[in-house]
Structures are given as C-alpha cells and as structure tokens.
Design a protein around this motif. Structure first.
Motif, PDB file in Angstrom:
ATOM      1  N   LEU A   5     -26.761  17.444  -7.202  1.00 15.88           N
ATOM      2  CA  LEU A   5     -26.397  18.505  -6.207  1.00 15.88           C
ATOM      3  C   LEU A   5     -27.250  17.941  -4.875  1.00 15.88           C
ATOM      4  CD1 LEU A   5     -25.153  21.123  -5.133  1.00 15.88           C
ATOM      5  CD2 LEU A   5     -27.385  22.276  -5.995  1.00 15.88           C
ATOM      6  N   GLU A   6     -26.323  18.009  -3.703  1.00 17.29           N
ATOM      7  CA  GLU A   6     -26.713  17.461  -2.427  1.00 17.29           C
ATOM      8  C   GLU A   6     -26.288  18.567  -1.495  1.00 17.29           C
ATOM      9  OE1 GLU A   6     -26.923  13.426  -0.921  1.00 17.29           O
ATOM     10  OE2 GLU A   6     -26.329  12.651  -3.038  1.00 17.29           O
ATOM     11  N   ARG A   7     -27.384  18.799  -0.582  1.00 21.93           N
ATOM     12  CA  ARG A   7     -27.071  19.820   0.557  1.00 21.93           C
ATOM     13  C   ARG A   7     -27.354  19.058   1.880  1.00 21.93           C
ATOM     14  NH1 ARG A   7     -29.656  25.485  -0.820  1.00 21.93           N
ATOM     15  NH2 ARG A   7     -28.034  26.344   0.907  1.00 21.93           N
ATOM     16  N   ALA A  12     -21.582  17.095  10.129  1.00 20.73           N
ATOM     17  CA  ALA A  12     -21.571  15.827  10.490  1.00 20.73           C
ATOM     18  C   ALA A  12     -22.557  14.982   9.796  1.00 20.73           C
ATOM     19  CB  ALA A  12     -22.021  15.910  11.960  1.00 20.73           C
ATOM     20  N   GLU A  13     -23.499  15.715   9.116  1.00 14.47           N
ATOM     21  CA  GLU A  13     -24.345  14.957   8.218  1.00 14.47           C
ATOM     22  C   GLU A  13     -23.809  14.430   7.111  1.00 14.47           C
ATOM     23  OE1 GLU A  13     -28.796  15.181   5.691  1.00 14.47           O
ATOM     24  OE2 GLU A  13     -28.181  16.763   7.197  1.00 14.47           O
ATOM     25  N   TRP A  14     -23.201  15.541   6.369  1.00 13.14           N
ATOM     26  CA  TRP A  14     -22.342  15.310   5.376  1.00 13.14           C
ATOM     27  C   TRP A  14     -21.424  14.268   5.404  1.00 13.14           C
ATOM     28  CZ3 TRP A  14     -17.309  15.781   4.561  1.00 13.14           C
ATOM     29  CH2 TRP A  14     -16.745  15.371   3.322  1.00 13.14           C
ATOM     30  N   LEU A  15     -20.585  14.326   6.462  1.00 12.69           N
ATOM     31  CA  LEU A  15     -19.538  13.324   6.825  1.00 12.69           C
ATOM     32  C   LEU A  15     -19.941  11.955   6.703  1.00 12.69           C
ATOM     33  CD1 LEU A  15     -16.521  12.966   7.269  1.00 12.69           C
ATOM     34  CD2 LEU A  15     -16.824  13.341   9.736  1.00 12.69           C
ATOM     35  N   ARG A  17     -22.879  10.874   5.670  1.00 11.37           N
ATOM     36  CA  ARG A  17     -23.430  10.351   4.245  1.00 11.37           C
ATOM     37  C   ARG A  17     -22.385  10.046   3.164  1.00 11.37           C
ATOM     38  NH1 ARG A  17     -28.279  12.407   2.383  1.00 11.37           N
ATOM     39  NH2 ARG A  17     -27.745  11.517   0.292  1.00 11.37           N
ATOM     40  N   ALA A  18     -21.376  10.948   3.190  1.00 13.68           N
ATOM     41  CA  ALA A  18     -20.218  10.764   2.285  1.00 13.68           C
ATOM     42  C   ALA A  18     -19.431   9.455   2.609  1.00 13.68           C
ATOM     43  CB  ALA A  18     -19.405  12.045   2.297  1.00 13.68           C
ATOM     44  N   ALA A  19     -19.225   9.203   3.787  1.00 16.80           N
ATOM     45  CA  ALA A  19     -18.272   7.972   4.172  1.00 16.80           C
ATOM     46  C   ALA A  19     -19.278   6.719   3.845  1.00 16.80           C
ATOM     47  CB  ALA A  19     -18.089   8.092   5.679  1.00 16.80           C
ATOM     48  N   ASP A  20     -20.511   6.940   4.015  1.00 22.02           N
ATOM     49  CA  ASP A  20     -21.442   5.575   3.722  1.00 22.02           C
ATOM     50  C   ASP A  20     -21.249   5.443   2.304  1.00 22.02           C
ATOM     51  OD1 ASP A  20     -21.857   5.220   6.454  1.00 22.02           O
ATOM     52  OD2 ASP A  20     -23.968   6.152   6.423  1.00 22.02           O
ATOM     53  N   ASP A  21     -21.522   6.625   1.448  1.00 24.60           N
ATOM     54  CA  ASP A  21     -21.584   6.375  -0.010  1.00 24.60           C
ATOM     55  C   ASP A  21     -20.398   5.901  -0.443  1.00 24.60           C
ATOM     56  OD1 ASP A  21     -24.134   7.282  -0.019  1.00 24.60           O
ATOM     57  OD2 ASP A  21     -23.881   9.149  -0.702  1.00 24.60           O
ATOM     58  N   TRP A  22     -19.163   6.409   0.023  1.00 23.59           N
ATOM     59  CA  TRP A  22     -17.825   6.157  -0.479  1.00 23.59           C
ATOM     60  C   TRP A  22     -17.575   4.579  -0.093  1.00 23.59           C
ATOM     61  CZ3 TRP A  22     -12.560   8.538   1.165  1.00 23.59           C
ATOM     62  CH2 TRP A  22     -11.518   7.983   0.418  1.00 23.59           C
ATOM     63  N   LEU A  45     -13.093  13.101   6.300  1.00 25.83           N
ATOM     64  CA  LEU A  45     -13.612  11.807   5.443  1.00 25.83           C
ATOM     65  C   LEU A  45     -12.830  10.636   5.537  1.00 25.83           C
ATOM     66  CD1 LEU A  45     -15.872  10.782   3.913  1.00 25.83           C
ATOM     67  CD2 LEU A  45     -14.936  11.874   1.731  1.00 25.83           C
ATOM     68  N   TYR A  46     -11.437  10.914   5.253  1.00 29.85           N
ATOM     69  CA  TYR A  46     -10.474   9.768   5.418  1.00 29.85           C
ATOM     70  C   TYR A  46     -10.366   9.079   6.807  1.00 29.85           C
ATOM     71  CZ  TYR A  46      -8.790  12.651   1.224  1.00 29.85           C
ATOM     72  OH  TYR A  46      -8.707  13.047   0.073  1.00 29.85           O
ATOM     73  N   ALA A  47     -10.769   9.840   7.879  1.00 29.61           N
ATOM     74  CA  ALA A  47     -10.720   9.480   9.137  1.00 29.61           C
ATOM     75  C   ALA A  47     -11.840   8.411   9.308  1.00 29.61           C
ATOM     76  CB  ALA A  47     -10.839  10.302  10.163  1.00 29.61           C
ATOM     77  N   ALA A  48     -13.206   8.837   8.633  1.00 36.23           N
ATOM     78  CA  ALA A  48     -14.387   8.024   8.568  1.00 36.23           C
ATOM     79  C   ALA A  48     -14.035   6.686   7.931  1.00 36.23           C
ATOM     80  CB  ALA A  48     -15.508   8.795   8.287  1.00 36.23           C
TER      81      ALA A  48
END
Length: 196
Positions: A5-7, A12-15, A17-22, A45-48
């Motif tokens: 679980l990540e909060r 913007a921070e989620w976006l 991190r999620a884009a970097d991880d993907w 996320l797809y845009a990132a």
C-alpha cells in the motif's frame, strides 16, 4: 502476489512515481503484457507514459496491451468507446503495433462467445494491470457486496463509472453495458495496481 500500500501527498506525486515505476517495468521487460482501464487518472498516467516513450525511455514495440473493459451499444468509431479513449490518450502517441492492442469484441452478437474468445487471448495472464477503485468501492466494473464473475462477462456499467468516465470523455450517449474481464484475470496478474 504480495500486497503493498502506497499513499501519496498529491496527485502530482502519485503521477510521477506511477509513471516512473511503469516505465521501469516496461524497460526491464519489453514484452510486458499489460491490462489497462479508462478514466481520468489513468488517462493522465497514459499521457506521462507517452512522454516517456517520446523521450526514448521506453518502447511499447514488443509489448501487448489488453483493455480490461469495453463499452457496448456504441458505433465502432464512437469517441465514448474504451478503445477510442486508449487511442486518444496512449496508442496514437506510442510505438505499440496495432495488432498488439486487444479489446473485448462488443460488436459480436454472441456476447458469451466474445467473452470466451477474450479469455483465450488472456490465457497467458498479465504481467501488470491497472484497475481503478471507484468511490463506491468497485474494482473496475465489479461492485462490492456481490461475487464478481470469474471470467470475462457482459456486465452493466456501474452508475458511478458513468460519472467518472464522462469527466474524462464528455459524452451524451453513455452505454449501460459492456464486456469486462473477470476476477480471475486480476487474480492471475503478476502485478495489479489498484488506483484509489
């Protein structure tokens, strides 16, 4: 599959991190089999990921992308279709070959046959999947409080999803049904991101 679980302090921070991880997952495994959904935050996320592809950080050329649900009752070229959403936000901007993007065939009059065909294409499982969690607790199209189907099935579009998706894709003729993958697809995924 373990649970993590990540909060995040902000969208913007989620976006980021999620884009970097993907991007790291796709760079490490260029043949990644990915399950994707429509929606406002997935679209961001797809845009990132589009930006990462344009920058040469990742390539979708050998990957496969599976849409986890598609809306029925709309013309093939209707902008409200899930495939149209994915084209607008991701596909036309990255190097994924068209034959490596898979969508449930909602135009087949035999919904059970179309669902079985999609499950056959998903038989190898997904390496990574992204499923939004709605404000009402649903995962994808699967509402809480009732047992979800194991396999791809024709389902009613949850009312909460209509409101969320029309925020991303303004539409005056939103469908009431579609084909959505079953719970087994989520359970068998090597990694499942639940976006809440």
């Amino acid at each position: 599959m373990g649970l993590r679980l990540e909060r995040f302090a902000s969208g913007a921070e989620w976006l980021r991190r999620a884009a970097d991880d993907w991007a790291r997952r796709l760079a490490a495994c260029p043949t990644l089999r990915m399950g994707v959904s429509v929606g406002l935050w997935p679209g961001r996320l797809y845009a990132a990921m589009t930006a990462a592809c344009r920058a040469g950080r990742v390539s979708f050329a050998r990957a496969e992308v599976f849409l986890l649900e598609e809306y029925g009752g709309l013309d093939r070229d209707d902008p409200g279709r899930g495939a149209a959403f994915m084209d607008r936000f991701l596909l036309r901007h990255v190097d994924l070959p068209p034959d490596r993007f898979h969508v449930p065939d909602v135009d087949n009059a035999d919904a059970a046959a179309a669902a079985a065909d999609y499950d056959a294409r998903l038989a190898g499982g997904l390496d990574w999947a992204l499923a939004p969690v709605g404000g009402d607790g649903r995962v994808g199209w699967h509402a809480p409080g009732r047992r979800p189907p194991a396999d791809t099935s024709r389902l009613a579009v949850p009312p909460s999803m209509i409101a969320e998706v029309t925020a991303a894709v303004p539409h005056d003729r939103f469908p009431t049904w579609g084909l959505a993958v079953g719970w087994e697809t989520f359970r068998r995924a090597k990694e499942l991101w639940l976006l809440a």
